[in-house]
Scaffold this active site. Structure first.
Site, PDB file in Angstrom:
ATOM      1  N   ASP A 111      14.003  43.930  36.406  1.00 30.56           N
ATOM      2  CA  ASP A 111      14.787  45.108  36.042  1.00 30.56           C
ATOM      3  C   ASP A 111      16.254  44.773  35.772  1.00 30.56           C
ATOM      4  O   ASP A 111      16.714  43.649  36.034  1.00 30.56           O
ATOM      5  CB  ASP A 111      14.688  46.169  37.155  1.00 30.56           C
ATOM      6  CG  ASP A 111      14.722  45.542  38.554  1.00 30.56           C
ATOM      7  OD1 ASP A 111      15.299  44.453  38.697  1.00 30.56           O
ATOM      8  OD2 ASP A 111      14.176  46.147  39.483  1.00 30.56           O
ATOM      9  N   ASN A 156      12.593  52.954  50.203  1.00 32.42           N
ATOM     10  CA  ASN A 156      11.701  54.070  49.884  1.00 32.42           C
ATOM     11  C   ASN A 156      10.366  53.584  49.314  1.00 32.42           C
ATOM     12  O   ASN A 156       9.570  54.366  48.828  1.00 32.42           O
ATOM     13  CB  ASN A 156      12.377  55.033  48.907  1.00 32.42           C
ATOM     14  CG  ASN A 156      12.705  54.369  47.569  1.00 32.42           C
ATOM     15  OD1 ASN A 156      12.410  53.190  47.358  1.00 32.42           O
ATOM     16  ND2 ASN A 156      13.301  55.119  46.667  1.00 32.42           N
ATOM     17  N   HIS A 215      10.036  51.468  46.700  1.00 35.07           N
ATOM     18  CA  HIS A 215      10.014  51.101  45.271  1.00 35.07           C
ATOM     19  C   HIS A 215       9.762  49.606  45.104  1.00 35.07           C
ATOM     20  O   HIS A 215      10.132  48.794  45.949  1.00 35.07           O
ATOM     21  CB  HIS A 215      11.279  51.572  44.532  1.00 35.07           C
ATOM     22  CG  HIS A 215      12.531  50.797  44.832  1.00 35.07           C
ATOM     23  ND1 HIS A 215      13.769  51.389  44.843  1.00 35.07           N
ATOM     24  CD2 HIS A 215      12.769  49.487  45.116  1.00 35.07           C
ATOM     25  CE1 HIS A 215      14.682  50.464  45.111  1.00 35.07           C
ATOM     26  NE2 HIS A 215      14.098  49.309  45.280  1.00 35.07           N
ATOM     27  N   GLU A 246      10.416  54.053  41.215  1.00 32.37           N
ATOM     28  CA  GLU A 246      10.744  54.919  42.341  1.00 32.37           C
ATOM     29  C   GLU A 246       9.555  55.822  42.684  1.00 32.37           C
ATOM     30  O   GLU A 246       8.734  56.128  41.818  1.00 32.37           O
ATOM     31  CB  GLU A 246      11.950  55.793  41.976  1.00 32.37           C
ATOM     32  CG  GLU A 246      13.230  55.014  41.652  1.00 32.37           C
ATOM     33  CD  GLU A 246      13.952  54.500  42.890  1.00 32.37           C
ATOM     34  OE1 GLU A 246      13.302  54.221  43.920  1.00 32.37           O
ATOM     35  OE2 GLU A 246      15.188  54.370  42.820  1.00 32.37           O
TER      36      GLU A 246
HETATM   37  C1  F6R Z   1      15.478  44.282  42.225  1.00 32.47           C
HETATM   38  C2  F6R Z   1      14.257  44.938  42.632  1.00 32.47           C
HETATM   39  C3  F6R Z   1      14.215  45.826  43.830  1.00 32.47           C
HETATM   40  C4  F6R Z   1      14.593  45.095  45.120  1.00 32.47           C
HETATM   41  C5  F6R Z   1      14.558  46.067  46.295  1.00 32.47           C
HETATM   42  C6  F6R Z   1      14.928  45.391  47.589  1.00 32.47           C
HETATM   43  O1  F6R Z   1      15.218  43.434  41.125  1.00 32.47           O
HETATM   44  O2  F6R Z   1      13.286  44.766  41.983  1.00 32.47           O
HETATM   45  O3  F6R Z   1      12.928  46.372  43.940  1.00 32.47           O
HETATM   46  O4  F6R Z   1      13.679  44.057  45.340  1.00 32.47           O
HETATM   47  O5  F6R Z   1      15.432  47.116  46.043  1.00 32.47           O
HETATM   48  O6  F6R Z   1      16.277  45.035  47.546  1.00 32.47           O
HETATM   49  P1  F6R Z   1      16.953  44.249  48.775  1.00 32.47           P
HETATM   50  O7  F6R Z   1      16.299  42.942  48.841  1.00 32.47           O
HETATM   51  O8  F6R Z   1      18.405  44.162  48.401  1.00 32.47           O
HETATM   52  O9  F6R Z   1      16.708  45.088  49.991  1.00 32.47           O
END
Ligand code: F6R
Length: 249
Positions: free
Chosen positions: A67, A135, A137, A142
């Site tokens: 992303d 959450n 995702h 989401e």
């Molecule tokens: C970012 C992504 C998100 C993160 C998730 C966890 O490329 O795909 O799904 O993996 O938000 O983020 P952290 O590791 O910062 O808790």
């Protein structure tokens, strides 16, 4: 699902990096799906170390990131393009022409279409690295009644904006929208590797590991439908959710 409980987060990161390195050694021109965020960030130094000690060659590796934030120029410190360069691409012998990150600048509709094409052009990922949001995702898919199969624009939830504001000066600077691979793109990867740590991930990881259902309201649960999913958590998180699996030392 293969669940590995390691002693601590550092150990999980080493194991995750080793799984990625094995993939590169087995198939030098593999396509890796990459993630960003603080979990993924802690894994990349192990790949850089392995490269610097001559254990791996990235020259034929192709990558595609999950992303990118809409509205951030590629050289913005918090853009996922700049983050990937800083954490990994600038330190290994990868051809940056073989690294795909959606464009956060310009017209988001055109950038999404281009990202979709780029995902398709080079075939499925061999291995997709994933973190999980508080959450549930994955990528920026989401929680919702319906999830997109393929690359799309996604409005970030309040919970994600709140969680990611630690990377920005203030909450108002966090982009409200992202371009993300869809759930179908993620599920098409031959292997999935999910790494999670921290008490704030306990609720969703419990739903993944201990509940016998899947729901789009906790997108990470859909990974249970994949045939080759490895989940790495540490002892602390396992204890928090009451998961009793083997401890890998
Ligand atoms: C970012 C992504 C998100 C993160 C998730 C966890 O490329 O795909 O799904 O993996 O938000 O983020 P952290 O590791 O910062 O808790």
């Amino acid at each position: 699902m293969n669940v590995i409980v390691s002693q601590d987060f550092e150990e999980s990161c080493k194991l995750a990096a080793n799984i990625m390195l094995e993939q590169i050694v087995c198939k030098p021109d593999c396509r890796l799906g990459l993630a960003t965020g603080s979990t993924a960030e802690a894994i990349y130094p192990h790949l850089v170390n392995a490269y610097q000690s001559g254990k791996v060659d990235f020259s034929q590796v192709r990558t595609c990131n999950l992303d990118e934030y809409v509205g951030l120029e590629p050289d913005h410190e918090q853009s996922y393009r700049a983050s990937m360069d800083r954490w990994l691409f600038d330190h290994v012998n990868i051809d940056k022409g073989n690294t795909v990150v959606a464009s956060g600048q310009g017209d988001p509709a055109a950038a999404t279409l281009q990202f979709k094409e780029e995902i398709k052009k080079d075939g499925h990922m061999d291995l997709q690295l994933l973190g999980v949001g508080e959450n549930g995702h994955i990528g920026f898919n989401e929680p919702a009644e319906k999830l997109h199969l393929f690359a799309h624009r996604e409005q970030l939830s309040d919970s994600t904006i709140e969680a990611n504001c630690r990377f920005f000066e203030s909450k108002s600077e966090v982009p409200k929208e992202a371009i993300s691979m869809g759930i179908g793109d993620i599920m098409q990867s031959r292997k999935l590797l999910l790494v999670a740590y921290g008490k704030n991930k306990a609720k969703v990881m419990k739903t993944l590991l201990m509940d016998e259902f899947v729901t789009t309201m906790v997108p990470v649960t859909l990974l249970k439908l994949h045939r080759d999913l490895t989940v790495l958590i540490d002892q602390e998180l396992a204890a928090e959710i009451g998961y009793t699996g083997d401890i890998v030392t």
